[in-house]
Design a protein around this motif. Structure first.
Motif, PDB file in Angstrom:
ATOM      1  N   LYS A 123     -87.734  60.598  11.747  1.00  0.00           N
ATOM      2  CA  LYS A 123     -87.488  59.700  12.862  1.00  0.00           C
ATOM      3  C   LYS A 123     -87.490  60.464  14.175  1.00  0.00           C
ATOM      4  N   LYS A 124     -87.711  59.725  15.250  1.00  0.00           N
ATOM      5  CA  LYS A 124     -87.808  60.346  16.569  1.00  0.00           C
ATOM      6  C   LYS A 124     -86.808  59.677  17.506  1.00  0.00           C
ATOM      7  N   TRP A 125     -86.021  60.517  18.172  1.00  0.00           N
ATOM      8  CA  TRP A 125     -85.035  60.036  19.126  1.00  0.00           C
ATOM      9  C   TRP A 125     -85.730  59.599  20.412  1.00  0.00           C
ATOM     10  N   ASN A 126     -85.397  58.412  20.870  1.00  0.00           N
ATOM     11  CA  ASN A 126     -85.918  57.909  22.132  1.00  0.00           C
ATOM     12  C   ASN A 126     -84.815  58.077  23.168  1.00  0.00           C
ATOM     13  N   HIS A 183     -81.765  55.460  23.770  1.00  0.00           N
ATOM     14  CA  HIS A 183     -80.694  56.077  22.974  1.00  0.00           C
ATOM     15  C   HIS A 183     -80.638  55.580  21.531  1.00  0.00           C
ATOM     16  N   GLU A 184     -81.798  55.561  20.880  1.00  0.00           N
ATOM     17  CA  GLU A 184     -81.838  55.208  19.467  1.00  0.00           C
ATOM     18  C   GLU A 184     -83.053  55.850  18.798  1.00  0.00           C
ATOM     19  N   TYR A 185     -82.963  55.964  17.470  1.00  0.00           N
ATOM     20  CA  TYR A 185     -84.068  56.519  16.690  1.00  0.00           C
ATOM     21  C   TYR A 185     -85.128  55.456  16.439  1.00  0.00           C
ATOM     22  N   GLN A 189     -85.983  65.912  19.411  1.00  0.00           N
ATOM     23  CA  GLN A 189     -86.235  64.494  19.206  1.00  0.00           C
ATOM     24  C   GLN A 189     -86.674  64.136  17.797  1.00  0.00           C
ATOM     25  N   HIS A 208     -86.356  64.373  14.005  1.00  0.00           N
ATOM     26  CA  HIS A 208     -85.303  64.803  13.093  1.00  0.00           C
ATOM     27  C   HIS A 208     -85.481  64.236  11.691  1.00  0.00           C
ATOM     28  N   GLY A 236     -80.246  64.650  10.968  1.00  0.00           N
ATOM     29  CA  GLY A 236     -80.243  65.057  12.374  1.00  0.00           C
ATOM     30  C   GLY A 236     -80.768  66.448  12.638  1.00  0.00           C
TER      31      GLY A 236
END
Length: 94
Positions: free
Chosen positions: A2-5, A9-11, A51, A53, A57
Motif C-alpha cells: 500500500k501507498k500512503w497518500n 492521510h490514508e493508505y 510512502q 509500505h 508499516g
C-alpha cells in the motif's frame, strides 16, 4: 502493498512496477528494483520509502530520486519550505 497518500492521510492500494521489490536484504550489494519507479539499483543504494509500505508499516526500498520526490511531497503537505528543510532559518543571520 500500500501507498500512503500524504494529502488525504490514508493508505491506497498500490501495484509496484515489475522487478525484485524488497524491504530487507542481508547483502547490501543485492540487485533490486525501486518500489516506486522500477529503476535497477543495489539494496545499499536505496532508501526506505516514506510512502510505500507493507501491512506492518515497513517501507520498501526506493531509489534516491524517488526518495527525494517523497520528501518533497511530504514537505509540501506540511507547508515546509526548502529553506526550512536545508536547516537555514530566519535567525541564522543574527
Amino acid at each position: 502493498m500500500k501507498k500512503w497518500n500524504p494529502e488525504n492521510h490514508e493508505y491506497e492500494r498500490y501495484s509496484p512496477p515489475p522487478g525484485y521489490i524488497t524491504i530487507y536484504e542481508t547483502d547490501m550489494e543485492t540487485p533490486i528494483n525501486c518500489a516506486a519507479c522500477g529503476k535497477h539499483l543495489t539494496f545499499g543504494e536505496g532508501y526506505s520509502s516514506m510512502q510505500i509500505h507493507n501491512d506492518y508499516g515497513m517501507g520498501y526500498t526506493v531509489c534516491p530520486s524517488c526518495h527525494e520526490t517523497e520528501l518533497q511531497e511530504e514537505m509540501k503537505c506540511r507547508g515546509i519550505s526548502h529553506t526550512e528543510r536545508s536547516g537555514e532559518s530566519c535567525c541564522d543571520s543574527l
